[in-house]
Design an enzyme around this catalytic site. Structure first.
Site: not given
Length: 400
Positions: A21-22, A141, A282, A355
């Protein structure tokens, strides 16, 4: 709200990693800026629906852009919309309206963008973003950096993104630059940050999205703790930082077999280690589960940003570990996990965090009794087919 009930079992077999998805977020935006071209495969997740939906809304000149719960969509598209001179309002769901966007609130108005916000969502932008020098902290971020790089590349005139602190999660920015290069747009990394030449043109092309290492990690850890799992469809030359799961598995002592586009991991004797999660935040939930089934002590650091994800992931992980009998201590930017020989199933919280649900579904494979996790529907954010793949290779997950 849904629950998943996990019964002790063993995962043996092969799965194919879902598309990243990234990478897909970035390719979809590049395709949009190019004016066409297919991006596939794309998983039918809520995060992908968010980026596809925002792009469609911009094409239709809609004024409300719903990012659902996708922080990537929000932080990537705010400067992109501003670069296009759009007058639009960003909205979101879940914890997204509370997640940090302060860097943009301070930075973009210095470059001709008007912003209306009470500190979160809804957020309205108007005015045409102007090129120039953009000073930004690198330890909040990396998504801010990606958003700026994407937007500034379509403006006339050169721009610079100047990092005022060291960049964390740098592999995500490396991925952005790689995907942009695939689309014919160059970004130069410098001593101060990044130099972006304005007026570049994204080329129309069809783009193939690579497999997702962060999702592969759940199955590889399941193999390492007590199974035999091969994950196919992985790019060994990827810029995805979460390929770092291979180094983490090796540090724990896992037996790994790496092939051209697959990784096999089998039941191993695991020993706790030190993990710096600065570039792989993540992975912390599933690394923490592996630590719970390893001998000795594991120390995880560099994950302070996890407190601002879909849940406070440090607290969410620690609370669930305690419920299954793990000795865990939270720290400001991570946790300390000690071996316990008396783990047992329990009712766990999913915290509406994909997650967390997936990580503790792996834990449930090795616990006596029935593990029940709520908010199981949260996997739809990134990996809707997770439990189908999980059950197909021997898992016993019943989603209610």
């Amino acid at each position: 709200m849904s629950q998943v009930k996990i019964t002790k079992s063993v995962l043996i077999g092969e799965v194919t990693a879902p598309p990243s998805k990234s990478a897909a977020h970035r390719a979809l935006i590049c395709s949009f800026l190019a004016g066409g071209g297919m991006v596939e495969p794309i998983i039918d997740s809520n995060d992908m629906k968010a980026t596809v939906g925002v792009i469609k809304a911009l094409k239709n000149n809609d004024t409300t852009l719903d990012c659902i719960e996708s922080g990537s969509t929000l932080r990537f598209m705010i400067p992109v919309a501003a670069a296009m001179g759009k007058d639009v309002t960003f909205v979101g769901q879940g914890r997204l309206p509370e997640r940090p966007i302060g860097e943009y609130l301070e930075l973009l108005p210095k470059h001709n963008v008007k912003i209306k916000s009470e500190g979160g969502l809804p957020l309205t932008v108007s005015g045409q973003l102007k090129n120039g020098s953009f000073e930004i902290s690198g330890d909040v971020s990396s998504q801010y950096v990606t958003g700026l790089i994407l937007a500034l590349s379509v403006l006339e005139g050169d721009s610079a993104v100047i990092l005022t602190t060291p960049l964390q999660s740098k592999p995500y920015v490396d991925m952005t630059i790689k995907v942009m290069r695939d689309y014919g747009v160059d970004v130069t990394e410098t001593d101060f940050g990044y130099l972006i030449h304005g007026g570049q043109k994204f080329k129309k092309m069809n783009y193939t999205v690579e497999g997702d290492w962060s999702q592969a990690a759940f199955f590889l850890v399941a193999g390492a703790i007590g199974g035999d799992v091969t994950v196919n469809g992985l790019d060994m030359n990827t810029t995805q930082g979460d390929k770092g799961i291979l180094d983490v598995l090796e540090a724990f002592g896992a037996e790994i077999e790496v092939n051209d586009n697959s990784v096999r991991c089998i039941k191993s004797t695991l020993t706790g280690t030190k993990v710096d999660a600065t570039d792989i935040p993540d992975l912390v939930p599933i690394i923490s589960v592996m630590a719970a089934f390893s001998q000795g002590e594991t120390v995880i650091k560099g994950a302070g940003r996890l407190r601002f994800k879909e849940s406070d992931r440090i607290k969410s992980v620690a609370d669930n570990l305690r419920l299954i009998g793990v000795d865990v201590t939270e720290t400001q930017d991570g946790m300390i996990i000690k071996c316990s020989n008396s783990l047992c199933a329990n009712k766990l919280k999913g915290y509406n965090d994909h997650r967390i649900v997936m990580a503790f579904s792996v834990a449930g494979l090795f616990l006596e009794g029935e593990t029940v996790i709520d908010d199981a529907q949260s996997i739809n954010k990134s990996y809707p087919d997770f439990f189908e793949d999980y059950n197909r290779i021997g898992g016993k997950a019943n989603v209610i």
